[in-house]
Design a protein around this motif. Structure first.
Motif, short mmCIF file in Angstrom:
data_model
loop_
_atom_site.label_atom_id
_atom_site.label_comp_id
_atom_site.label_asym_id
_atom_site.label_seq_id
_atom_site.Cartn_x
_atom_site.Cartn_y
_atom_site.Cartn_z
N TYR A 122 2.19 3.95 6.99
CA TYR A 122 3.28 3.10 7.46
C TYR A 122 3.73 2.05 6.44
CZ TYR A 122 2.75 5.10 12.10
OH TYR A 122 2.70 5.97 13.16
N LEU A 123 2.80 1.56 5.63
CA LEU A 123 3.12 0.52 4.65
C LEU A 123 2.62 0.89 3.27
CD1 LEU A 123 2.22 -2.82 6.54
CD2 LEU A 123 4.47 -1.76 6.27
N GLU A 124 3.27 0.31 2.26
CA GLU A 124 2.83 0.44 0.87
C GLU A 124 2.74 -0.94 0.26
OE1 GLU A 124 5.94 2.86 -0.82
OE2 GLU A 124 4.86 4.72 -0.34
N ARG A 125 1.80 -1.09 -0.67
CA ARG A 125 1.65 -2.34 -1.43
C ARG A 125 2.21 -2.10 -2.82
NH1 ARG A 125 -4.28 -2.06 0.64
NH2 ARG A 125 -4.34 -3.61 2.29
N HIS A 126 2.96 -3.08 -3.32
CA HIS A 126 3.54 -3.00 -4.66
C HIS A 126 3.27 -4.32 -5.39
CE1 HIS A 126 5.82 0.53 -3.36
NE2 HIS A 126 6.10 -0.15 -2.26
N PRO A 127 3.20 -4.29 -6.70
CA PRO A 127 3.05 -5.55 -7.44
C PRO A 127 4.25 -6.46 -7.19
CG PRO A 127 2.69 -3.66 -8.89
CD PRO A 127 3.20 -3.12 -7.58
N HIS A 128 4.00 -7.74 -7.05
CA HIS A 128 5.07 -8.72 -6.86
C HIS A 128 5.87 -8.81 -8.16
CE1 HIS A 128 7.14 -12.47 -6.03
NE2 HIS A 128 6.77 -12.35 -4.76
N PRO A 129 7.18 -8.83 -8.11
CA PRO A 129 7.98 -8.81 -9.34
C PRO A 129 7.86 -10.06 -10.21
CG PRO A 129 9.41 -9.02 -7.42
CD PRO A 129 8.01 -8.78 -6.91
N THR A 130 7.51 -11.21 -9.59
CA THR A 130 7.44 -12.43 -10.39
C THR A 130 6.05 -13.08 -10.40
OG1 THR A 130 8.18 -13.76 -8.50
CG2 THR A 130 9.88 -12.96 -10.02
N ASP A 131 5.17 -12.65 -9.52
CA ASP A 131 3.81 -13.19 -9.45
C ASP A 131 2.84 -12.05 -9.72
OD1 ASP A 131 1.35 -14.30 -8.84
OD2 ASP A 131 1.89 -14.87 -6.77
N ARG A 132 2.31 -11.99 -10.92
CA ARG A 132 1.51 -10.82 -11.30
C ARG A 132 0.23 -10.69 -10.48
NH1 ARG A 132 -2.22 -11.71 -15.95
NH2 ARG A 132 -2.35 -13.97 -16.17
N GLY A 140 0.26 -11.36 -7.17
CA GLY A 140 0.70 -11.15 -5.79
C GLY A 140 1.12 -9.72 -5.51
N LEU A 141 1.31 -9.47 -4.23
CA LEU A 141 1.76 -8.16 -3.75
C LEU A 141 2.99 -8.32 -2.87
CD1 LEU A 141 -1.63 -6.60 -2.56
CD2 LEU A 141 -0.35 -6.00 -4.62
N VAL A 142 3.78 -7.27 -2.83
CA VAL A 142 4.90 -7.14 -1.90
C VAL A 142 4.59 -5.95 -1.02
CG1 VAL A 142 7.36 -6.66 -1.68
CG2 VAL A 142 6.55 -8.15 -3.51
#
Length: 184
Positions: free
Chosen positions: A97-107, A109-111
């Motif tokens: 249902y969900l995926e984790r991706h690297p945060h674009p500006t906080d290395r 963090g996750l999105v």
């Protein structure tokens, strides 16, 4: 004190049920119970608990509003710890249902994003319901719609302050009587 001398009690638990305002409150209670039941059934149907369903909905709504959903935001929204959030994300990721991706500006963090599978499942289960809710909303006379919106917003605002051992703002809540006046 004899039975005939006792003060008159309301016919309902909280209110005198003969009041038309109370009819609105009963309808509101029935709506909330129906909504909770629908959410429980949907959670069971999608093989997830209610917190998982709330998390999925939060991620979908955040993304559709142009915001990035993060584990920290999700923990705050659900009122759970970061460890519980990690477990929840593990479950929803493993179930597709969900995926984790690297945060674009906080290395560090996750999105979090909903998968196409999640969108497909939600669309399949909720499109008809939302279509029917729109049809029902359209039956409210145009001149009463703002009063309905104002009432529901005031109720929501008030309920967000209730439920603790000491309810903040309960003495000075919204003027629901003034909001209801245009409805009657």
């Amino acid at each position: 004190m004899t039975t005939s001398e006792q003060p008159e009690r309301p016919t309902g638990y909280w209110y005198d049920n003969s009041d038309s305002v109370v009819e609105i409150l009963h309808a509101l209670r029935r709506f909330r119970q129906s909504d909770q039941g629908m959410r429980r059934r949907m959670s069971v149907d999608m093989a997830m608990n209610e917190s998982d369903m709330q998390a999925l909905q939060h991620v979908v709504i955040s993304t559709s509003n142009g915001q990035q959903a993060t584990p920290r935001d999700l923990a705050r929204f659900l009122g759970i710890s970061s460890a519980s959030t990690t477990k929840l994300l593990d479950r929803l990721s493993a179930s597709g249902y969900l995926e984790r991706h690297p945060h674009p500006t906080d290395r560090r963090g996750l999105v979090i994003t909903a998968t196409q599978h999640a969108h497909d499942e939600l669309q399949a289960r909720m499109t008809g319901m939302h279509r029917r809710l729109r049809e029902l909303a359209a039956t409210v006379p145009p001149e009463s719609r703002q009063a309905v919106v104002d009432f529901l917003t005031a109720v929501s605002d008030h309920l967000e302050t209730e439920g603790g051992t000491r309810s903040e703002g309960s003495a000075e809540g919204p003027d629901v009587a003034a909001i209801l006046r245009p409805l009657v």
